[in-house]
Scaffold this active site. Structure first.
Site, short mmCIF file in Angstrom:
data_model
loop_
_atom_site.label_atom_id
_atom_site.label_comp_id
_atom_site.label_asym_id
_atom_site.label_seq_id
_atom_site.Cartn_x
_atom_site.Cartn_y
_atom_site.Cartn_z
N ARG A 72 0.81 -1.23 0.00
CA ARG A 72 0.00 0.00 0.00
C ARG A 72 0.85 1.28 0.00
O ARG A 72 0.30 2.37 -0.16
CB ARG A 72 -0.96 0.00 1.20
CG ARG A 72 -2.20 -0.83 0.94
CD ARG A 72 -3.15 -0.77 2.11
NE ARG A 72 -2.73 -1.66 3.19
CZ ARG A 72 -3.16 -1.57 4.44
NH1 ARG A 72 -3.98 -0.61 4.79
NH2 ARG A 72 -2.76 -2.43 5.34
N ALA A 88 29.45 44.69 -1.31
CA ALA A 88 28.46 43.99 -2.13
C ALA A 88 29.07 43.50 -3.43
O ALA A 88 29.92 44.17 -4.02
CB ALA A 88 27.30 44.92 -2.44
N LYS A 108 31.21 29.06 1.34
CA LYS A 108 31.51 27.63 1.34
C LYS A 108 32.93 27.44 1.84
O LYS A 108 33.84 28.13 1.35
CB LYS A 108 31.39 27.04 -0.07
CG LYS A 108 31.58 25.54 -0.09
CD LYS A 108 32.22 25.04 -1.37
CE LYS A 108 33.69 25.30 -1.40
NZ LYS A 108 34.38 24.72 -2.55
N GLY A 149 9.26 -3.68 12.06
CA GLY A 149 10.03 -2.63 11.39
C GLY A 149 9.18 -1.45 10.95
O GLY A 149 9.70 -0.38 10.66
N GLN A 192 13.36 -14.16 4.81
CA GLN A 192 12.07 -14.86 4.76
C GLN A 192 11.53 -14.74 3.33
O GLN A 192 11.11 -13.69 2.89
CB GLN A 192 11.06 -14.24 5.73
CG GLN A 192 9.78 -15.05 5.80
CD GLN A 192 8.59 -14.25 6.31
OE1 GLN A 192 8.61 -13.02 6.33
NE2 GLN A 192 7.55 -14.96 6.71
N GLY A 239 -5.53 -7.73 15.59
CA GLY A 239 -5.79 -8.95 16.36
C GLY A 239 -6.37 -8.57 17.71
O GLY A 239 -5.89 -7.65 18.38
C1 UD1 Z 1 -0.29 -8.20 12.93
C2 UD1 Z 1 -0.83 -9.11 14.01
C3 UD1 Z 1 -2.05 -8.48 14.65
C4 UD1 Z 1 -1.73 -7.11 15.17
C5 UD1 Z 1 -1.10 -6.25 14.09
C6 UD1 Z 1 -0.58 -4.98 14.68
C7 UD1 Z 1 -0.34 -11.39 13.29
C8 UD1 Z 1 -0.88 -12.61 12.65
N1 UD1 Z 1 -1.18 -10.38 13.42
O1 UD1 Z 1 -1.29 -8.13 11.95
O2 UD1 Z 1 -2.51 -9.29 15.71
O3 UD1 Z 1 -2.90 -6.50 15.69
O4 UD1 Z 1 0.02 -6.93 13.47
O5 UD1 Z 1 -0.16 -4.12 13.66
O6 UD1 Z 1 0.79 -11.37 13.70
N2 UD1 Z 1 5.79 -9.60 8.27
C9 UD1 Z 1 6.87 -10.34 7.84
N3 UD1 Z 1 6.63 -11.51 7.17
C10 UD1 Z 1 5.38 -11.94 6.91
C11 UD1 Z 1 4.28 -11.17 7.35
C12 UD1 Z 1 4.53 -10.00 8.04
O7 UD1 Z 1 8.02 -9.98 8.07
O8 UD1 Z 1 5.26 -13.01 6.30
C13 UD1 Z 1 6.08 -8.36 9.02
C14 UD1 Z 1 5.57 -7.12 8.32
O9 UD1 Z 1 6.58 -6.56 7.50
C15 UD1 Z 1 5.25 -6.21 9.49
C16 UD1 Z 1 4.84 -7.17 10.61
O10 UD1 Z 1 5.36 -8.42 10.25
O11 UD1 Z 1 6.40 -5.51 9.91
C17 UD1 Z 1 3.33 -7.26 10.78
O12 UD1 Z 1 2.78 -7.73 9.58
P1 UD1 Z 1 1.37 -7.26 9.06
O13 UD1 Z 1 1.08 -7.91 7.78
O14 UD1 Z 1 1.30 -5.79 9.10
O15 UD1 Z 1 0.44 -7.90 10.19
P2 UD1 Z 1 -1.06 -7.59 10.42
O16 UD1 Z 1 -1.90 -8.41 9.55
O17 UD1 Z 1 -1.28 -6.12 10.44
#
Ligand code: UD1
Ligand code: CA
Length: 453
Positions: free
Chosen positions: A13, A375, A346, A99, A71, A135
């Site tokens: 996004r 000037a 500079k 992050g 990953q 969550g």
């Molecule tokens: C996650 C939590 C949710 C919480 C929310 C808070 C889970 C399943 N859900 O949801 O409970 O309320 O964060 O913002 O954990 N990421 C990876 N690898 C992946 C997927 C995600 O590194 O395969 C990283 C993303 O870059 C991000 C973080 O994990 O930094 C959270 O991922 P995101 O997809 O934003 O999780 P949510 O669905 O928002």
């Protein structure tokens, strides 16, 4: 302790070629905020889970104390943390950060870590007026029993306003066991990190929670709108801190601070100023509207008029600069120096009490004390191939429209007539000029504009 920072998500996004975690907040990549915070906890292991744009992330933020775990593909947050497991110390708990949640504060993390100790699972939770998408924290008799993701939640669960911020601390040995047992039989077909909570409860491991001091600490970034919103929230927080320390801000909503800013007493800052890198302001410094200061130090009592741009400079005490002055890297001004309108400097060292009031370029130059630069004065420091130095002694008077053809040295006490090109060294105390004659012609006809036909 171990710290694992999840940063593999692609940030679709953001609609950008730049990985989400490299987008800047307050002048610094999102992930750099999280890493700086993590380092304050002095973790034994600091692991970043990378994936999308991973190489550019590593290139931008790589450091000897960081461990990287790839990953690929991204199968969910549980799968993400699983990639870090071989790198973690078993005998210390693991703190999991995101992050894209850049502003988590130290006191909040310390409270979560204290609540969890070494043997409990700790979750940082907040009550959200609109918890959509997050969550939900499910409790029975006040005790946490599970986290249910929004997409998997039924109507009743969706009414819960306490949510998982995504920041957790988990004892590492059972974490490994739980992650290995995760299943992806949910609406999103992902391995949810949050499913370990129910596993902990089943294993009799206590689950506790802590709350942040402010909700913005746990605000995540998924879009340019959220990035801009958090930037303003954070700038407001920085402005509040400055005012608490006694700095006078014309408008706390119109300031941007993108690095460490240190202010003495009775500093005042007008609207729309930008501070980047490390900036140090002495006592009684006044900054006019629309100034930009980058890696700059101003001595006590120095006043900047509006639209002054300073980068990599050091200004002594009681300086007066601007409006529309530009000082570039390597410029060092003594005390009581005046730099006025449309003056660019500079790599110039300027002695106490010297002035350059209007329309001049002083580059690669050493200027003595009490020098007056008229000037239109220009140091011709570039011969088309190399840069050369100009040295001007103390008490020199530089007439308007003078050019110094560097390398050149002018002795102290010299007076330079207006319109002089100085291309040879000048002995102290003399008047220097280029002999010229002023002529008059009476037979000159000024052209007359033709009439339109
Ligand atoms: C996650 C939590 C949710 C919480 C929310 C808070 C889970 C399943 N859900 O949801 O409970 O309320 O964060 O913002 O954990 N990421 C990876 N690898 C992946 C997927 C995600 O590194 O395969 C990283 C993303 O870059 C991000 C973080 O994990 O930094 C959270 O991922 P995101 O997809 O934003 O999780 P949510 O669905 O928002
Ligand atoms: Ca998220």
């Amino acid at each position: 302790m171990n710290v694992v920072v999840m940063a593999a998500g692609m940030g679709k996004r953001m609609k950008s070629a730049l990985p989400k975690v490299l987008h800047p907040l307050a002048g610094k990549p999102l992930l750099a905020h999280v890493l700086a915070r993590s380092r304050e906890l002095a973790p034994g292991k600091l692991v970043v889970i990378h994936g999308h744009g991973g190489e550019s992330v590593q290139r931008a933020l790589g450091a000897p104390d960081l461990l990287w775990a790839l990953q690929s593909p991204q199968l969910g947050t549980g799968h993400a943390v699983a990639q870090a497991l071989p790198l973690l110390d078993d005998d210390a708990p693991t703190l999991i950060l995101s992050g894209d949640v850049p502003l988590i504060q130290l006191a909040t993390l310390q409270r979560l870590l204290a609540a969890a100790g070494t043997d409990k699972l700790g979750i940082l939770t907040v009550d959200m007026p609109d918890p959509t998408g997050y969550g939900r924290i499910v409790r029975r008799d006040g005790r946490i029993t599970a986290i249910v993701e929004h997409k998997d939640a039924d109507e009743a669960t969706r009414r819960i306003r306490e949510i998982n911020t995504g920041i957790l601390v988990v004892p590492t040995v059972p974490l490994k066991r739980w992650l290995a047992a995760l299943k992806n039989d949910n609406v999103q077909g992902e391995y949810y990190l949050t499913d370990i909570v129910a596993m902990a409860v089943a294993d009799g491991v206590p689950v506790v929670s802590a709350q942040p001091d402010a909700i913005w600490e746990t605000q995540g970034i998924n879009s340019k709108q959220q990035l801009a919103e958090l930037e303003r929230l954070w700038q407001r927080e920085l402005a509040e801190r400055l005012m608490t320390d006694g700095v006078m801000l014309a408008d706390p909503a119109r300031i941007d601070i993108r690095g460490p800013l240190t202010c003495g007493t009775d500093v005042s800052i007008d609207v729309n100023c930008v501070f980047e890198g490390t900036v140090v302001l002495g006592n009684d410094v006044k900054i006019g509207a629309n100034c930009v200061l980058i890696d700059t130090e101003l001595g006590n009592g120095t006043v900047l008029q509006p639209f002054t741009h300073l980068q990599g400079t050091k200004v002594g005490e009681m300086g007066t600069l601007g409006p529309f002055s530009r000082l570039r890297p390597g410029t060092v001004l003594g005390n009581d120096v005046h730099v006025g309108n449309f003056v660019e400097m500079k790599a110039a060292q300027v002695g106490d009490g010297s002035k350059a009031g209007h329309l001049s370029y002083v580059g690669d130059a050493t200027v003595g004390r009490n020098v007056n630069i008229g000037a239109g004065t220009i140091t011709c420091n570039y011969d088309g191939a190399n840069k050369h130095h100009t040295t001007i002694g103390d008490d020199v008077f530089v007439g308007s429209d003078t050019q110094f053809v560097a390398p050149v040295t002018v002795g102290s006490g010299v007076s330079i007539a207006a319109g002089t090109t100085v291309w040879k060294d000048v002995a102290p105390g003399v008047l220097v000029l280029n002999p010229r004659q002023q002529a008059e012609r009476s037979d000159y006809q000024r052209p007359v504009k033709k009439k339109k036909t």
